[in-house]
Design a protein around this motif. Sequence first.
Motif, PDB file in Angstrom:
ATOM      1  N   GLU A   1       0.835  -1.201   0.000  1.00 15.34           N
ATOM      2  CA  GLU A   1       0.000   0.000   0.000  1.00 15.34           C
ATOM      3  C   GLU A   1       0.876   1.260   0.000  1.00 15.34           C
ATOM      4  O   GLU A   1       1.885   1.321   0.707  1.00 15.34           O
ATOM      5  N   SER A   2       0.475   2.275  -0.791  1.00 17.82           N
ATOM      6  CA  SER A   2       1.246   3.515  -0.872  1.00 17.82           C
ATOM      7  C   SER A   2       0.302   4.629  -1.311  1.00 17.82           C
ATOM      8  O   SER A   2      -0.890   4.387  -1.551  1.00 17.82           O
ATOM      9  N   LEU A   3       0.810   5.883  -1.341  1.00 23.07           N
ATOM     10  CA  LEU A   3       0.047   6.997  -1.901  1.00 23.07           C
ATOM     11  C   LEU A   3       1.053   7.974  -2.503  1.00 23.07           C
ATOM     12  O   LEU A   3       1.387   9.006  -1.944  1.00 23.07           O
ATOM     13  N   ASP A   4       1.591   7.603  -3.678  1.00 27.35           N
ATOM     14  CA  ASP A   4       2.581   8.427  -4.370  1.00 27.35           C
ATOM     15  C   ASP A   4       1.872   9.433  -5.279  1.00 27.35           C
ATOM     16  O   ASP A   4       0.789   9.150  -5.821  1.00 27.35           O
ATOM     17  N   ILE A   5       2.498  10.618  -5.442  1.00 29.05           N
ATOM     18  CA  ILE A   5       1.956  11.658  -6.331  1.00 29.05           C
ATOM     19  C   ILE A   5       2.892  11.764  -7.550  1.00 29.05           C
ATOM     20  O   ILE A   5       4.065  12.125  -7.409  1.00 29.05           O
ATOM     21  N   ILE A   6       2.361  11.438  -8.710  1.00 30.16           N
ATOM     22  CA  ILE A   6       3.142  11.500  -9.961  1.00 30.16           C
ATOM     23  C   ILE A   6       2.641  12.698 -10.759  1.00 30.16           C
ATOM     24  O   ILE A   6       1.442  12.817 -11.040  1.00 30.16           O
ATOM     25  N   ILE A   7       3.572  13.626 -11.103  1.00 29.72           N
ATOM     26  CA  ILE A   7       3.222  14.839 -11.846  1.00 29.72           C
ATOM     27  C   ILE A   7       3.693  14.680 -13.299  1.00 29.72           C
ATOM     28  O   ILE A   7       4.830  14.282 -13.561  1.00 29.72           O
ATOM     29  N   SER A   8       2.813  15.006 -14.224  1.00 29.19           N
ATOM     30  CA  SER A   8       3.183  14.933 -15.638  1.00 29.19           C
ATOM     31  C   SER A   8       2.956  16.302 -16.286  1.00 29.19           C
ATOM     32  O   SER A   8       1.961  16.980 -16.012  1.00 29.19           O
ATOM     33  N   ASP A   9       3.912  16.737 -17.123  1.00 28.76           N
ATOM     34  CA  ASP A   9       3.785  17.986 -17.876  1.00 28.76           C
ATOM     35  C   ASP A   9       4.382  17.774 -19.266  1.00 28.76           C
ATOM     36  O   ASP A   9       4.585  16.625 -19.702  1.00 28.76           O
ATOM     37  N   VAL A  10       4.708  18.850 -19.955  1.00 29.27           N
ATOM     38  CA  VAL A  10       5.211  18.728 -21.334  1.00 29.27           C
ATOM     39  C   VAL A  10       6.539  17.988 -21.382  1.00 29.27           C
ATOM     40  O   VAL A  10       6.939  17.464 -22.435  1.00 29.27           O
ATOM     41  N   LEU A  11       7.273  17.937 -20.254  1.00 26.26           N
ATOM     42  CA  LEU A  11       8.575  17.252 -20.213  1.00 26.26           C
ATOM     43  C   LEU A  11       8.453  15.784 -19.805  1.00 26.26           C
ATOM     44  O   LEU A  11       9.450  15.084 -19.700  1.00 26.26           O
ATOM     45  N   GLY A  12       7.247  15.357 -19.507  1.00 31.76           N
ATOM     46  CA  GLY A  12       7.046  13.975 -19.084  1.00 31.76           C
ATOM     47  C   GLY A  12       6.616  13.879 -17.633  1.00 31.76           C
ATOM     48  O   GLY A  12       6.162  14.861 -17.036  1.00 31.76           O
ATOM     49  N   SER A  13       6.778  12.685 -17.022  1.00 32.14           N
ATOM     50  CA  SER A  13       6.364  12.455 -15.632  1.00 32.14           C
ATOM     51  C   SER A  13       7.571  12.561 -14.714  1.00 32.14           C
ATOM     52  O   SER A  13       8.644  12.018 -15.003  1.00 32.14           O
ATOM     53  N   ARG A  14       7.379  13.280 -13.599  1.00 33.19           N
ATOM     54  CA  ARG A  14       8.446  13.435 -12.611  1.00 33.19           C
ATOM     55  C   ARG A  14       7.866  13.344 -11.204  1.00 33.19           C
ATOM     56  O   ARG A  14       6.658  13.516 -10.993  1.00 33.19           O
ATOM     57  N   ASN A  15       8.773  13.095 -10.255  1.00 29.75           N
ATOM     58  CA  ASN A  15       8.352  13.100  -8.851  1.00 29.75           C
ATOM     59  C   ASN A  15       8.056  14.522  -8.402  1.00 29.75           C
ATOM     60  O   ASN A  15       8.633  15.487  -8.907  1.00 29.75           O
ATOM     61  N   TYR A  16       7.211  14.663  -7.408  1.00 30.50           N
ATOM     62  CA  TYR A  16       6.821  15.975  -6.873  1.00 30.50           C
ATOM     63  C   TYR A  16       8.048  16.762  -6.410  1.00 30.50           C
ATOM     64  O   TYR A  16       8.133  17.972  -6.604  1.00 30.50           O
TER      65      TYR A  16
END
Length: 1011
Positions: A898-913
């Motif tokens: 079990e986890s609750l990770d936040i993955i952010i995606s923009d024009v450069l791709g997906s990155r960690n918060y």
Amino acid sequence: MIPIRLMLQNFLSYGEPAQEIDFTKFSIACLSGKNGHGKSALLDGVTWAIWGETSKSSKSNEKVVRIGSTETIVEFDFLLSDELYRVVRTYNLGKSRPHVLSFQIFDENAASFHTLDDVSISQTQNKINETLKVDYDTFVNSSFLLQGRSNEFAKKSPSQRKEILAKILNLGIYSRLEKLAKEDKKNALKEIEFIQRRIAEFEEHISEKKGFEESLTINEEQLSQIEKVILAVSSEVVQLQKNQESFELLKKQNLSLQNQLKNAEEEKERLIEKGKNVGVKLTESKRIISLEDEIERNYKKFLELQEEAKILSQKQTELAVLKQNANEIEKKIATTKNGLETQEAKVSAEINSHKKRMENLLQIQKRKNEIEKGFEDLKKAETTFKEVNSKQEILQELETQRQNIFTKIEKEKTVLETEIQNNRNKISDFKGKLSQVAHFQKQLSELKEKAILKEKLENELREIETDGKSLRENFTNLIPKEILNLKTEISDLEEKNTLLHQGENSCPICQSELSEGRFHQVENHYETEIKIREKKIQTLKNELGNTKEKLNSLTEKFKTEKQKLISLKEIDSKIGEIQSKVKESESFKAEVEMLKNEILEKETKIKNRDFSKPERVEYSKISSQISELNFSTEELRKLSSLVDSLAHFKVEFAKLTDSQTESTELREKILELTQRRKQFEELLETENFSLEERAELEKIGNQILKIHYEPKKHEFVKENLENLKDAVSFFEKLKNAKGRISELEVEIIELRKEGARKLKQVEELSKEVAEIQKAISEQNDLSFEIEEAQSKLKIQTEIKTEKLTDIGSLKEKLNQVLESEKSLAKFKEETRAFREEHFVSEEVEKMFSKNGIPALIIENEIEQIEVEANEILSRLTNGTTALVFQTQRETKGGEFRESLDIIISDVLGSRNYELYSGGESFRIDFALRVAISKVLAQRAGTRLQTLVIDEGFGTQDDEGLENLIEAINSIKDDFEKILIVTHLESLKNVFPVRLEVEKHPQRGSLVSIVN
């Protein structure tokens, strides 16, 4: 929670007088001021009042007291579910109990607040938390973005994020239910262990039954023998006691005679002693009579001295009374003198006071021209102030009218926006339901797998029933019948063998003659056949035991499988229910499209301002009138200040007017008081006062001289009286001696006669005592024999009692064994019930654990938060950024946890918060906070209605600021109050209301509301 009023006194940068903020004057506002002037301190006042915590000094109350002060006070009023509450928290550095917390609710009937306080601060704090349904951490992690904590939710570890969401979503109830289930399971296990111990005790107790019965029989036989011995010893004791009674009677008679003899001898001695005493008294009386002349002479002299002492004591008393009266009169004269001196001093003080007042009046009169000019300036300033103030009243009336029109316009806009929001809520609800389709299908797949398992279990149970039926037939019927047949055959063979030995070498069946060899051959045949059958019986018994074990094993397996099948009995109905939900969810797509069209139509109307046209015309007209009025707040303020600065001339002018009259009156009073003082001085100097008291004092002096009391003579008389103090007692003895001398002579004669009678009685009693002692010596004392017999009887009685006790105890134990047999069956039944309870509690515990129902709720809510956050984030970044929650993470071992990770995606791709810059991360945090608050608004229970942003604007570029402001305006109707904290000049006038904070060197931070 909707803030209504906040009062701060000596809190952080806020000093005295107290600063008060009225939140009812705005719905959205900007809190502005320079860095360090007290913007964040104002927000800390809210959280410290409610939870006793601030952004910089959690749980450290000493740090919130303003430097130089000893006590801080914060009051905070807020609305919650249409109820008005007030929290008052104070902290005093100088008290032994410095911390005080009060929680209050407004009573409309009484028009006042009344307390909800509990017995302690911690319990009152718990009551506040329960009322709000949020604690400090939950609040700052949802709608209260404080300095340094804007990324509080995002920077938490995945497990901590889930805990925060659980608190916000009010999932604590499942933790409590899980705890209760654990307790039930634990209690059931304890009961099972307890019952099993009791069952073992009962079984052990029941095994002692035979021993108790044998011991009871032996003890009853022994009791019968003991009772026979007791009967014989009792008869012996009765006979010995009769003989002893006769012996004791003689001893009593002897004792009685000896007592009489002793009394007679004592009486004889007493008479002799009494005779001696009477003789002494007679001799003493004759001696006193011989001193008769001397005793009478001393007695007469004593009486004369006593009379003289009486006269002298009377004179002494009169002299003491006169001296006391003289002292009292002297005190009165001194008191009168002191009173005259006091009045003189009082008059002198009044004269000095009036002279000083005269000097003050002269000073006022010297300033006559200055005071008259100041008074005239004051009247002119007051006239001008009234004229400007009347303009302000007109302005306020126009502002009220304009505000009412603005409210109507905004109300119409609010109706449209509410309809838009309602449609969006419906879309959100439909999307939420649509998003559940995958979840329902997953559930459906799992349920179908369980349905297959159910069918498999049903087949296994049928097979177990078939096998069990076959084994039970063998165990109860076939094998026992075969054993019985073999036993019958053995019995027949044994009977034939017996007949063989009884028939004297003849066959027991055909009666033919048998040779010796043939006889032994038949005999061996019978014995061999018997052994063969006995061996078969033993084999069948072993088989019977194995069959029983198999049967028990199948029974246990049947119960286990049956229990599993019971837990799956509702699978078919659940499959139908989930299939209905999937079908229902898929029917919402058309509804969503229709609602989107309605939203677009209403948003176009708002954008083009195509509503409330008459009101807009009226609004412009009133605005023109306000401009023409040409009212200046600054001018009014200056006039007010001028009136205040000249106000003291009104008082001074009144004093100047009254000073002439008061001066004349004071001169007359001083003259009058001077004459009175002179009169007091003359009286004291001549001593012409208390004339009557002085005359009385002289009279008492003359009376003292006339008494002529002689103290030495008085002492001489007292001394002679002391020397003759025995004269009275000797005189009384003389009178007694003359009266008793003849009586004493007669008494001596009588005592001599009585002594002779007593001597004769003593001789007679001595003779009787000697005779009875001779009779006693001829008999034996049986006390030892009686005591020995009674001891024997006592021992046997005690043995009997012990036996009766043992018999009673054994009977009781047998009764207890019977009770144990009953209880054993009862406890075995209870064990089955508690095992079922333990199984159910274990299943409930799993259901309410973190990975059970709460995990499913969080999973559902996370999807909704993700949708809402991405909608806001899209506005803030022009659709270039989105976020996704991952609720599971693959470990290095290939497992998922079990986890609750936040993955952010923009024009450069997906990155960690963590890889995002300050401005970018702030946009993400803002979107998350608002999304969480909006989701909470859709749930029953907790609803956060206030949004505060205390940082982040400095990290935004111009475009980012515009997007952020647009985003705030777009969500403003989701909250009752929005407060934006900033020090940027470019943002101060963007919002309709501004709370301006300015720090004063002495007074501390000051707050003013600017429209």
